[in-house]
Scaffold this active site. Structure first.
Site, PDB file in Angstrom:
ATOM      1  N   GLU A  31      -8.193 -16.333 -31.318  1.00  0.00           N
ATOM      2  CA  GLU A  31      -8.337 -15.263 -32.325  1.00  0.00           C
ATOM      3  C   GLU A  31      -7.050 -15.193 -33.136  1.00  0.00           C
ATOM      4  O   GLU A  31      -5.977 -15.039 -32.573  1.00  0.00           O
ATOM      5  CB  GLU A  31      -8.636 -13.924 -31.641  1.00  0.00           C
ATOM      6  CG  GLU A  31      -8.581 -12.717 -32.564  1.00  0.00           C
ATOM      7  CD  GLU A  31      -9.435 -12.849 -33.831  1.00  0.00           C
ATOM      8  OE1 GLU A  31     -10.652 -13.078 -33.713  1.00  0.00           O
ATOM      9  OE2 GLU A  31      -8.872 -12.740 -34.946  1.00  0.00           O
ATOM     10  N   GLY A  36     -11.967  -8.174 -31.470  1.00  0.00           N
ATOM     11  CA  GLY A  36     -12.804  -7.115 -32.033  1.00  0.00           C
ATOM     12  C   GLY A  36     -13.274  -7.478 -33.430  1.00  0.00           C
ATOM     13  O   GLY A  36     -14.264  -6.966 -33.921  1.00  0.00           O
ATOM     14  N   GLY A 172     -23.691  -1.530 -54.740  1.00  0.00           N
ATOM     15  CA  GLY A 172     -24.248  -0.381 -54.005  1.00  0.00           C
ATOM     16  C   GLY A 172     -25.010  -0.829 -52.780  1.00  0.00           C
ATOM     17  O   GLY A 172     -26.127  -0.372 -52.521  1.00  0.00           O
ATOM     18  N   ILE A 175     -21.731  -1.535 -47.502  1.00  0.00           N
ATOM     19  CA  ILE A 175     -20.328  -1.103 -47.506  1.00  0.00           C
ATOM     20  C   ILE A 175     -20.115  -0.091 -48.624  1.00  0.00           C
ATOM     21  O   ILE A 175     -19.513   0.967 -48.417  1.00  0.00           O
ATOM     22  CB  ILE A 175     -19.380  -2.314 -47.686  1.00  0.00           C
ATOM     23  CG1 ILE A 175     -19.483  -3.237 -46.471  1.00  0.00           C
ATOM     24  CG2 ILE A 175     -17.940  -1.852 -47.911  1.00  0.00           C
ATOM     25  CD1 ILE A 175     -18.589  -4.463 -46.526  1.00  0.00           C
ATOM     26  N   GLU A 194     -24.268  -0.995 -59.632  1.00  0.00           N
ATOM     27  CA  GLU A 194     -25.102  -1.886 -58.817  1.00  0.00           C
ATOM     28  C   GLU A 194     -25.902  -2.794 -59.754  1.00  0.00           C
ATOM     29  O   GLU A 194     -26.587  -2.326 -60.655  1.00  0.00           O
ATOM     30  CB  GLU A 194     -26.034  -1.051 -57.923  1.00  0.00           C
ATOM     31  CG  GLU A 194     -27.153  -1.823 -57.256  1.00  0.00           C
ATOM     32  CD  GLU A 194     -26.697  -3.056 -56.483  1.00  0.00           C
ATOM     33  OE1 GLU A 194     -25.827  -2.936 -55.603  1.00  0.00           O
ATOM     34  OE2 GLU A 194     -27.218  -4.161 -56.768  1.00  0.00           O
ATOM     35  N   SER A 242     -17.505  -4.435 -53.247  1.00  0.00           N
ATOM     36  CA  SER A 242     -18.383  -4.566 -52.065  1.00  0.00           C
ATOM     37  C   SER A 242     -19.660  -5.257 -52.509  1.00  0.00           C
ATOM     38  O   SER A 242     -20.718  -4.653 -52.552  1.00  0.00           O
ATOM     39  CB  SER A 242     -18.660  -3.191 -51.456  1.00  0.00           C
ATOM     40  OG  SER A 242     -19.041  -2.266 -52.461  1.00  0.00           O
ATOM     41  N   GLY A 244     -20.854  -8.131 -51.148  1.00  0.00           N
ATOM     42  CA  GLY A 244     -21.395  -8.996 -50.110  1.00  0.00           C
ATOM     43  C   GLY A 244     -20.315  -9.762 -49.366  1.00  0.00           C
ATOM     44  O   GLY A 244     -19.133  -9.698 -49.714  1.00  0.00           O
ATOM     45  N   ALA A 292     -23.112  -6.775 -36.348  1.00  0.00           N
ATOM     46  CA  ALA A 292     -22.434  -6.933 -35.058  1.00  0.00           C
ATOM     47  C   ALA A 292     -23.439  -7.016 -33.905  1.00  0.00           C
ATOM     48  O   ALA A 292     -23.279  -7.827 -32.987  1.00  0.00           O
ATOM     49  CB  ALA A 292     -21.470  -5.770 -34.839  1.00  0.00           C
ATOM     50  N   HIS A 417     -39.100  16.426 -26.389  1.00  0.00           N
ATOM     51  CA  HIS A 417     -39.254  17.525 -27.343  1.00  0.00           C
ATOM     52  C   HIS A 417     -38.246  18.620 -27.013  1.00  0.00           C
ATOM     53  O   HIS A 417     -38.102  18.964 -25.839  1.00  0.00           O
ATOM     54  CB  HIS A 417     -40.665  18.105 -27.258  1.00  0.00           C
ATOM     55  CG  HIS A 417     -40.854  19.276 -28.187  1.00  0.00           C
ATOM     56  ND1 HIS A 417     -41.004  19.110 -29.548  1.00  0.00           N
ATOM     57  CD2 HIS A 417     -40.864  20.609 -27.955  1.00  0.00           C
ATOM     58  CE1 HIS A 417     -41.109  20.309 -30.114  1.00  0.00           C
ATOM     59  NE2 HIS A 417     -41.030  21.239 -29.167  1.00  0.00           N
TER      60      HIS A 417
END
Ligand code: NAD
Length: 428
Positions: A31, A36, A172, A175, A194, A242, A244, A292, A417
């Site tokens: 890593e 994480g 939009g 993220i 967007e 954000s 992609g 994840a 319930h």
């Protein structure tokens, strides 16, 4: 020499390392940053920690009044919220490190690459492994729009300690919307650009429109069909990019062994095998689902394949959640995608106001639950929910869809319930 080398310590990588070590394999995990991965360090978890502070602030600054609770002079100490977020991340990263240590996984904190093949196995970062799992994750797509380099990505926006007066969000999707929710609650004037004609990507269209209206009421401005070409033109104090993420397949030596890629992601089969025997790929790097929880399951499947246990990855019952307030959660087909795929599907829907628990806890609020059923065999194909706590309810939908339950079978399940989740039973 190890039984398994894992390249990348995000959810896919550390889960694979843990599973393999528990099964008695010797494991080496590389890593380059922190175990994480993106999820724990700069994605799922830090965003949820900050969104929780934002939710409490929403209640304190007036949202709780309807419930007979008032508090004067609500103050958000955003620096303290960010510090708490960092503490949450540190605790959880520490937990994974401790687990890996207790399982005797050799963790090497270095950037490593595939160097070749020897008679014993694969050479990666100077170590030899009989099997290799690639779990290098994904990275933010930086599009070729002007001034993209001046924008924040998910990494930087979660580390801001000052609240920007104005925030522009390019994209939009998931993220973008979670950051809209956060910064709208804590006082930024937020504008979303967007490119598509709806927010939330593959989200059910009606739910997407409802969510947009909720945020418009809270003061967010949305421009749809707005493909941004120059980030500087948006004129906001801060701009979030954000649009992609893409699989991280560069500089890890995949070409050395001719591992196949398709559209930049590692090609895998239902056992997470690549085209090279004994090399597997799990998580965002195979570009299949980029969540994840998908990576966790893919890690199970890959390690089971290494152990010779029969297992198979299926992608049709993976729940997805957008942690706005209210939350949106989906699992399976929407009516639109079911019909596109040629199914004779029907949709039923119900307002969340039919749930006593929802009404008790969401004064004046509304939400929706939709059920998509295959008309030819009456099996549940999809469930989509807008309203809190959709993220907790959707697990029931995932079980029904994964187990291919019919409406009749799901009807025999008893829901507690009062719970918002029993809205699913009300639809059957
Ligand atoms: P996304 O694909 O969800 O959304 C990107 C959006 O940007 C799309 O709607 C696209 O049409 C739009 N877009 C692209 N170019 C544009 C332009 N020039 N101008 C305006 N809009 C443009 O991507 P994301 O939100 O960056 O998320 C990335 C990944 O992270 C996803 O794969 C997601 O699964 C994962 N993620 C998941 C969660 C969650 O599960 N809660 C949270 C965060 C991220």
């Amino acid at each position: 020499m190890f039984d398994l080398i894992v390249l990348g310590g995000g959810p896919g990588g550390y889960k694979a390392a843990e599973n393999a070590a528990k099964a008695g394999l010797s494991v080496c995990l590389f890593e380059k940053r922190a175990v994480g991965g993106v999820c724990l360090n700069e994605g799922c978890i830090p965003s949820k920690a900050l969104l929780y502070s934002a939710k409490l602030y929403d209640y304190a600054k007036g949202g709780a009044e309807k419930y007979g609770v008032t508090s004067e002079n609500a103050i958000l100490d955003y620096k303290a919220a960010v510090e708490r977020k960092d503490k949450v991340v540190k605790t959880l990263v520490g937990g994974i490190e401790a687990t890996l240590k207790s399982l005797k996984v050799t963790v090497i904190r270095e950037e490593a690459a595939i160097e070749g093949k020897t008679s014993d196995g694969f050479k990666v970062g100077g170590q030899i492994g009989r099997n290799l799992i690639i779990a290098t994750g994904s990275e933010t797509i930086i599009p070729s729009i002007k001034n993209a380099e001046t924008c924040l990505t998910n990494r930087e926006i979660l580390s801001l300690t000052e609240i920007p007066e104005t925030l522009a969000v390019i994209g939009g999707g998931v993220i973008g919307l979670e950051m809209v929710s956060l910064f709208n609650s804590i006082g930024s004037k937020v504008t979303v650009y967007e490119a598509l004609d709806k927010i939330g990507g593959p989200l059910d269209r009606e739910i997407s429109i409802m969510l947009q209206k909720i945020y418009e009421k809270k003061g967010v401005t949305f421009y749809l069909g707005a493909a941004v070409k120059d980030a500087a033109e948006l004129g906001a104090e801060k701009t979030l990019l954000s649009v992609g993420r893409k699989a991280s397949t560069k500089n890890i030596g995949l070409e050395t062994l001719n591992v196949y890629l398709e559209r930049g992601a590692v090609v895998t089969d239902a056992q997470m095998r690549t085209n090279v025997p004994n090399i597997y790929a799990v998580g965002d790097v195979n570009g299949k689902s980029m969540l994840a929880h998908t990576a966790y399951r893919e890690a199970d499947v890959a390690v089971n394949a290494i152990l010779g246990k029969r297992d198979e990855m299926r992608y049709d019952a993976i729940p997805s959640v957008i942690y706005t307030n209210p939350e949106v959660a989906s699992c399976g087909e929407t009516l639109e995608t079911a019909v596109e795929k040629g199914y004779k599907a029907v949709e039923k829907k119900i307002s969340l106001k039919y749930s006593g628990r929802f009404v008790a806890e969401n004064d004046g609020g509304d939400g929706i639950c939709k059920l998509v059923v295959n008309n030819s065999d009456n099996r549940v194909m999809g469930i989509h929910i807008l309203g809190n706590p959709a993220s907790e309810i959707i697990s029931a939908a995932a079980v029904a869809i994964e187990r291919k339950m019919t409406v009749e079978q799901l009807k025999t399940v008893v829901f507690p319930h009062p719970s918002v989740g029993e809205i699913i039973a009300a639809l059957l």
